[in-house]
Write a protein that holds these residues in place. Sequence first.
Motif, PDB file in Angstrom:
ATOM      1  N   PRO A 215     -78.972-138.321  33.157  1.00  0.00           N
ATOM      2  CA  PRO A 215     -78.259-138.853  34.318  1.00  0.00           C
ATOM      3  C   PRO A 215     -76.765-138.535  34.323  1.00  0.00           C
ATOM      4  N   ASP A 216     -76.104-138.612  33.148  1.00  0.00           N
ATOM      5  CA  ASP A 216     -74.667-138.340  33.125  1.00  0.00           C
ATOM      6  C   ASP A 216     -74.358-136.872  32.834  1.00  0.00           C
ATOM      7  N   GLY A 217     -75.409-136.052  32.678  1.00  0.00           N
ATOM      8  CA  GLY A 217     -75.219-134.611  32.510  1.00  0.00           C
ATOM      9  C   GLY A 217     -74.837-134.150  31.130  1.00  0.00           C
ATOM     10  N   SER A 218     -74.705-135.064  30.162  1.00  0.00           N
ATOM     11  CA  SER A 218     -74.314-134.631  28.823  1.00  0.00           C
ATOM     12  C   SER A 218     -74.942-135.531  27.769  1.00  0.00           C
ATOM     13  N   LEU A 219     -74.921-135.046  26.532  1.00  0.00           N
ATOM     14  CA  LEU A 219     -75.398-135.815  25.386  1.00  0.00           C
ATOM     15  C   LEU A 219     -74.484-135.519  24.217  1.00  0.00           C
TER      16      LEU A 219
ATOM     17  N   GLU B  55     -69.805-133.878  18.696  1.00  0.00           N
ATOM     18  CA  GLU B  55     -70.077-132.742  19.579  1.00  0.00           C
ATOM     19  C   GLU B  55     -70.693-133.209  20.899  1.00  0.00           C
ATOM     20  N   VAL B  56     -70.453-132.429  21.941  1.00  0.00           N
ATOM     21  CA  VAL B  56     -70.984-132.726  23.269  1.00  0.00           C
ATOM     22  C   VAL B  56     -71.772-131.524  23.779  1.00  0.00           C
ATOM     23  N   VAL B  57     -72.944-131.784  24.337  1.00  0.00           N
ATOM     24  CA  VAL B  57     -73.765-130.748  24.971  1.00  0.00           C
ATOM     25  C   VAL B  57     -73.936-131.126  26.442  1.00  0.00           C
ATOM     26  N   ARG B  58     -73.605-130.206  27.327  1.00  0.00           N
ATOM     27  CA  ARG B  58     -73.835-130.434  28.760  1.00  0.00           C
ATOM     28  C   ARG B  58     -75.209-129.922  29.135  1.00  0.00           C
ATOM     29  N   THR B  59     -75.943-130.692  29.905  1.00  0.00           N
ATOM     30  CA  THR B  59     -77.244-130.240  30.399  1.00  0.00           C
ATOM     31  C   THR B  59     -77.076-129.752  31.832  1.00  0.00           C
ATOM     32  N   LEU B  60     -77.623-128.580  32.111  1.00  0.00           N
ATOM     33  CA  LEU B  60     -77.552-127.980  33.442  1.00  0.00           C
ATOM     34  C   LEU B  60     -78.960-127.798  33.988  1.00  0.00           C
ATOM     35  N   ALA B  61     -79.195-128.231  35.198  1.00  0.00           N
ATOM     36  CA  ALA B  61     -80.477-127.965  35.851  1.00  0.00           C
ATOM     37  C   ALA B  61     -80.467-126.517  36.314  1.00  0.00           C
TER      38      ALA B  61
ATOM     39  N   TRP C 267     -86.553-136.374  23.227  1.00  0.00           N
ATOM     40  CA  TRP C 267     -86.687-135.039  23.806  1.00  0.00           C
ATOM     41  C   TRP C 267     -85.988-134.996  25.156  1.00  0.00           C
ATOM     42  N   VAL C 268     -85.308-133.897  25.415  1.00  0.00           N
ATOM     43  CA  VAL C 268     -84.721-133.646  26.731  1.00  0.00           C
ATOM     44  C   VAL C 268     -85.405-132.394  27.267  1.00  0.00           C
ATOM     45  N   GLN C 269     -86.174-132.571  28.317  1.00  0.00           N
ATOM     46  CA  GLN C 269     -86.970-131.471  28.866  1.00  0.00           C
ATOM     47  C   GLN C 269     -87.269-131.752  30.333  1.00  0.00           C
TER      48      GLN C 269
END
Length: 199
Positions: free
Chosen positions: A85-89, A94-100, A78-80
């Motif tokens: 740490p590297d901002g992506s998964l 495919e690549v998904v960027r996570t943004l705070a 889970w990402v929540q």
Amino acid sequence: MYFRLLHDEASGAMSYLLADLDAREAVLVDPRGADVAVLRAMLAEHRLRLRWVLRTHAHDAALPEAERLALATLDAPWVQGRPLPDGSLTFGGEVVRTLATPGHTAHCLSFLWRDRLFCGGLLAVDACPFQPRPAVPEALWDSVTREVFTLPAETLLFCGHARASRAVSQVHEQRRTHPWFAGAGRDEFLARVAALPPA
């Protein structure tokens, strides 16, 4: 690429399934416990391995225990709350960027995949059934104006709740027409939020 959305008419909640069909890997964005059986069937139909469960925000205290237990059966990381740490998964190719993007709740995340941003209740301000006013208004202003509105104009925005509103819009549209952010300054926005009834 495979993309499906699920909409619960009663609550307005939106959930999303993204998949790389060649690699047979998928992610879920904001799944509901009531949809777990359907989501499992969709994954099985395409022989997909669930790689990640992504949560833009969570109102876990408001969820019935049965829903919490159903969500707990999803067998993937889970990402929540905090970005990676590297901002992506990745899933498959495919690549998904996570943004705070805090503000709606204190630790909201948004997820950018291709030309689509899954931003949960970030733009709802006073319309989320579980959070009728922002938890951190100052952070919400910064998240929307610095993280969302700086994306390319054609970026598609997918919300977490769509009861009396559309499920998808564009950055360009929201910059011009959003009732809380378009044409407003930070001080005006904060004053309007302060005038909302207590949660």
